[in-house]
Design a protein around this motif. Structure first.
Motif, PDB file in Angstrom:
ATOM      1  N   TRP A   8     -18.077  18.956  56.413  1.00  0.00           N
ATOM      2  CA  TRP A   8     -17.241  17.796  56.146  1.00  0.00           C
ATOM      3  C   TRP A   8     -16.778  17.144  57.455  1.00  0.00           C
ATOM      4  O   TRP A   8     -16.696  15.924  57.549  1.00  0.00           O
ATOM      5  CB  TRP A   8     -16.048  18.163  55.278  1.00  0.00           C
ATOM      6  CG  TRP A   8     -15.162  16.986  55.046  1.00  0.00           C
ATOM      7  CD1 TRP A   8     -13.875  16.842  55.449  1.00  0.00           C
ATOM      8  CD2 TRP A   8     -15.500  15.773  54.367  1.00  0.00           C
ATOM      9  NE1 TRP A   8     -13.397  15.616  55.071  1.00  0.00           N
ATOM     10  CE2 TRP A   8     -14.376  14.937  54.398  1.00  0.00           C
ATOM     11  CE3 TRP A   8     -16.652  15.304  53.743  1.00  0.00           C
ATOM     12  CZ2 TRP A   8     -14.365  13.665  53.840  1.00  0.00           C
ATOM     13  CZ3 TRP A   8     -16.635  14.033  53.186  1.00  0.00           C
ATOM     14  CH2 TRP A   8     -15.502  13.238  53.229  1.00  0.00           C
ATOM     15  N   GLU A  12     -17.150  13.201  57.607  1.00  0.00           N
ATOM     16  CA  GLU A  12     -15.896  12.463  57.393  1.00  0.00           C
ATOM     17  C   GLU A  12     -15.710  11.246  58.306  1.00  0.00           C
ATOM     18  O   GLU A  12     -15.277  10.201  57.827  1.00  0.00           O
ATOM     19  CB  GLU A  12     -14.719  13.428  57.523  1.00  0.00           C
ATOM     20  CG  GLU A  12     -13.436  12.898  56.957  1.00  0.00           C
ATOM     21  CD  GLU A  12     -12.594  12.216  58.006  1.00  0.00           C
ATOM     22  OE1 GLU A  12     -11.824  11.325  57.629  1.00  0.00           O
ATOM     23  OE2 GLU A  12     -12.712  12.571  59.176  1.00  0.00           O
ATOM     24  N   SER A  15     -17.187   8.100  56.779  1.00  0.00           N
ATOM     25  CA  SER A  15     -16.765   7.682  55.446  1.00  0.00           C
ATOM     26  C   SER A  15     -15.896   6.423  55.554  1.00  0.00           C
ATOM     27  O   SER A  15     -15.296   6.161  56.592  1.00  0.00           O
ATOM     28  CB  SER A  15     -15.996   8.805  54.740  1.00  0.00           C
ATOM     29  OG  SER A  15     -14.792   9.059  55.379  1.00  0.00           O
ATOM     30  N   PRO A  16     -15.834   5.632  54.485  1.00  0.00           N
ATOM     31  CA  PRO A  16     -15.054   4.390  54.518  1.00  0.00           C
ATOM     32  C   PRO A  16     -13.566   4.644  54.752  1.00  0.00           C
ATOM     33  O   PRO A  16     -13.048   5.720  54.454  1.00  0.00           O
ATOM     34  CB  PRO A  16     -15.258   3.792  53.132  1.00  0.00           C
ATOM     35  CG  PRO A  16     -16.415   4.499  52.552  1.00  0.00           C
ATOM     36  CD  PRO A  16     -16.503   5.825  53.219  1.00  0.00           C
ATOM     37  N   ARG A  18      -9.707   4.655  54.086  1.00  0.00           N
ATOM     38  CA  ARG A  18      -8.986   4.903  52.834  1.00  0.00           C
ATOM     39  C   ARG A  18      -7.746   4.032  52.703  1.00  0.00           C
ATOM     40  O   ARG A  18      -6.852   4.335  51.928  1.00  0.00           O
ATOM     41  CB  ARG A  18      -8.600   6.374  52.743  1.00  0.00           C
ATOM     42  CG  ARG A  18      -9.793   7.263  52.516  1.00  0.00           C
ATOM     43  CD  ARG A  18      -9.416   8.653  52.116  1.00  0.00           C
ATOM     44  NE  ARG A  18      -8.371   8.748  51.129  1.00  0.00           N
ATOM     45  CZ  ARG A  18      -8.561   8.870  49.819  1.00  0.00           C
ATOM     46  NH1 ARG A  18      -9.765   8.885  49.339  1.00  0.00           N
ATOM     47  NH2 ARG A  18      -7.540   8.986  49.007  1.00  0.00           N
ATOM     48  N   TRP A  26      -9.038   4.931  44.005  1.00  0.00           N
ATOM     49  CA  TRP A  26      -9.487   5.775  45.097  1.00  0.00           C
ATOM     50  C   TRP A  26      -9.580   7.230  44.671  1.00  0.00           C
ATOM     51  O   TRP A  26      -8.723   7.756  43.991  1.00  0.00           O
ATOM     52  CB  TRP A  26      -8.554   5.647  46.294  1.00  0.00           C
ATOM     53  CG  TRP A  26      -8.677   4.306  46.902  1.00  0.00           C
ATOM     54  CD1 TRP A  26      -7.847   3.243  46.706  1.00  0.00           C
ATOM     55  CD2 TRP A  26      -9.710   3.840  47.755  1.00  0.00           C
ATOM     56  NE1 TRP A  26      -8.290   2.164  47.393  1.00  0.00           N
ATOM     57  CE2 TRP A  26      -9.429   2.501  48.046  1.00  0.00           C
ATOM     58  CE3 TRP A  26     -10.831   4.432  48.302  1.00  0.00           C
ATOM     59  CZ2 TRP A  26     -10.258   1.734  48.870  1.00  0.00           C
ATOM     60  CZ3 TRP A  26     -11.647   3.665  49.119  1.00  0.00           C
ATOM     61  CH2 TRP A  26     -11.356   2.348  49.399  1.00  0.00           C
ATOM     62  N   ARG A  27     -10.630   7.850  45.110  1.00  0.00           N
ATOM     63  CA  ARG A  27     -10.849   9.283  44.967  1.00  0.00           C
ATOM     64  C   ARG A  27     -11.018   9.849  46.362  1.00  0.00           C
ATOM     65  O   ARG A  27     -11.408   9.142  47.289  1.00  0.00           O
ATOM     66  CB  ARG A  27     -12.146   9.571  44.203  1.00  0.00           C
ATOM     67  CG  ARG A  27     -12.025   9.464  42.733  1.00  0.00           C
ATOM     68  CD  ARG A  27     -11.381  10.727  42.243  1.00  0.00           C
ATOM     69  NE  ARG A  27     -11.364  10.722  40.805  1.00  0.00           N
ATOM     70  CZ  ARG A  27     -10.635  11.530  40.097  1.00  0.00           C
ATOM     71  NH1 ARG A  27      -9.869  12.404  40.671  1.00  0.00           N
ATOM     72  NH2 ARG A  27     -10.653  11.482  38.803  1.00  0.00           N
ATOM     73  N   ASP A  28     -10.788  11.111  46.493  1.00  0.00           N
ATOM     74  CA  ASP A  28     -11.036  11.783  47.754  1.00  0.00           C
ATOM     75  C   ASP A  28     -12.530  11.697  48.058  1.00  0.00           C
ATOM     76  O   ASP A  28     -13.352  12.047  47.213  1.00  0.00           O
ATOM     77  CB  ASP A  28     -10.577  13.243  47.643  1.00  0.00           C
ATOM     78  CG  ASP A  28     -10.806  14.021  48.906  1.00  0.00           C
ATOM     79  OD1 ASP A  28     -10.627  13.447  50.004  1.00  0.00           O
ATOM     80  OD2 ASP A  28     -11.162  15.206  48.805  1.00  0.00           O
ATOM     81  N   HIS A  29     -12.883  11.206  49.232  1.00  0.00           N
ATOM     82  CA  HIS A  29     -14.294  11.043  49.587  1.00  0.00           C
ATOM     83  C   HIS A  29     -15.037  12.373  49.563  1.00  0.00           C
ATOM     84  O   HIS A  29     -16.200  12.429  49.171  1.00  0.00           O
ATOM     85  CB  HIS A  29     -14.433  10.400  50.969  1.00  0.00           C
ATOM     86  CG  HIS A  29     -13.936   8.997  51.025  1.00  0.00           C
ATOM     87  ND1 HIS A  29     -14.377   8.012  50.183  1.00  0.00           N
ATOM     88  CD2 HIS A  29     -13.026   8.413  51.829  1.00  0.00           C
ATOM     89  CE1 HIS A  29     -13.778   6.882  50.456  1.00  0.00           C
ATOM     90  NE2 HIS A  29     -12.935   7.096  51.456  1.00  0.00           N
ATOM     91  N   ARG A  30     -14.366  13.427  49.959  1.00  0.00           N
ATOM     92  CA  ARG A  30     -15.020  14.734  49.964  1.00  0.00           C
ATOM     93  C   ARG A  30     -15.384  15.163  48.551  1.00  0.00           C
ATOM     94  O   ARG A  30     -16.454  15.722  48.304  1.00  0.00           O
ATOM     95  CB  ARG A  30     -14.105  15.774  50.622  1.00  0.00           C
ATOM     96  CG  ARG A  30     -14.753  17.105  50.820  1.00  0.00           C
ATOM     97  CD  ARG A  30     -13.872  18.019  51.630  1.00  0.00           C
ATOM     98  NE  ARG A  30     -14.514  19.286  51.901  1.00  0.00           N
ATOM     99  CZ  ARG A  30     -14.088  20.159  52.768  1.00  0.00           C
ATOM    100  NH1 ARG A  30     -12.999  19.918  53.468  1.00  0.00           N
ATOM    101  NH2 ARG A  30     -14.724  21.293  52.959  1.00  0.00           N
ATOM    102  N   VAL A  32     -16.137  13.202  46.048  1.00  0.00           N
ATOM    103  CA  VAL A  32     -17.278  12.395  45.597  1.00  0.00           C
ATOM    104  C   VAL A  32     -18.574  12.890  46.238  1.00  0.00           C
ATOM    105  O   VAL A  32     -19.594  13.033  45.556  1.00  0.00           O
ATOM    106  CB  VAL A  32     -17.045  10.896  45.901  1.00  0.00           C
ATOM    107  CG1 VAL A  32     -18.281  10.072  45.585  1.00  0.00           C
ATOM    108  CG2 VAL A  32     -15.847  10.384  45.118  1.00  0.00           C
ATOM    109  N   ILE A  33     -18.545  13.176  47.533  1.00  0.00           N
ATOM    110  CA  ILE A  33     -19.738  13.694  48.213  1.00  0.00           C
ATOM    111  C   ILE A  33     -20.155  15.033  47.607  1.00  0.00           C
ATOM    112  O   ILE A  33     -21.343  15.283  47.384  1.00  0.00           O
ATOM    113  CB  ILE A  33     -19.494  13.834  49.733  1.00  0.00           C
ATOM    114  CG1 ILE A  33     -19.240  12.470  50.370  1.00  0.00           C
ATOM    115  CG2 ILE A  33     -20.654  14.554  50.409  1.00  0.00           C
ATOM    116  CD1 ILE A  33     -20.404  11.529  50.337  1.00  0.00           C
TER     117      ILE A  33
END
Length: 55
Positions: A8, A12, A15-16, A18, A26-30, A32-33
């Motif tokens: 991560w 990270e 990633s876009p 936040r 919004w969701r935690d990018h981690r 979603v990945i």
């Protein structure tokens, strides 16, 4: 299999941002990945996984 902290840490920074936007959910990018990686590992349909995450 979820990403470990070292994996991560490499992903990270790309990633876009936040920063809250007016109409975005919004969701935690981690999270979603991890869901996307799980679909590729299992061959499951991404739509089913995302609906389970509330997306």
């Amino acid at each position: 299999m979820p990403l470990n902290d070292a994996q991560w840490a490499r992903i990270e920074p790309s990633s876009p941002d936040r920063t809250p936007r007016r109409y975005g959910r919004w969701r935690d990018h981690r999270e979603v990945i991890d869901a996307i990686a799980w679909t590729f590992q299992t061959g499951s349909r991404l739509r089913r996984v995302l609906s389970g995450c509330g997306l």
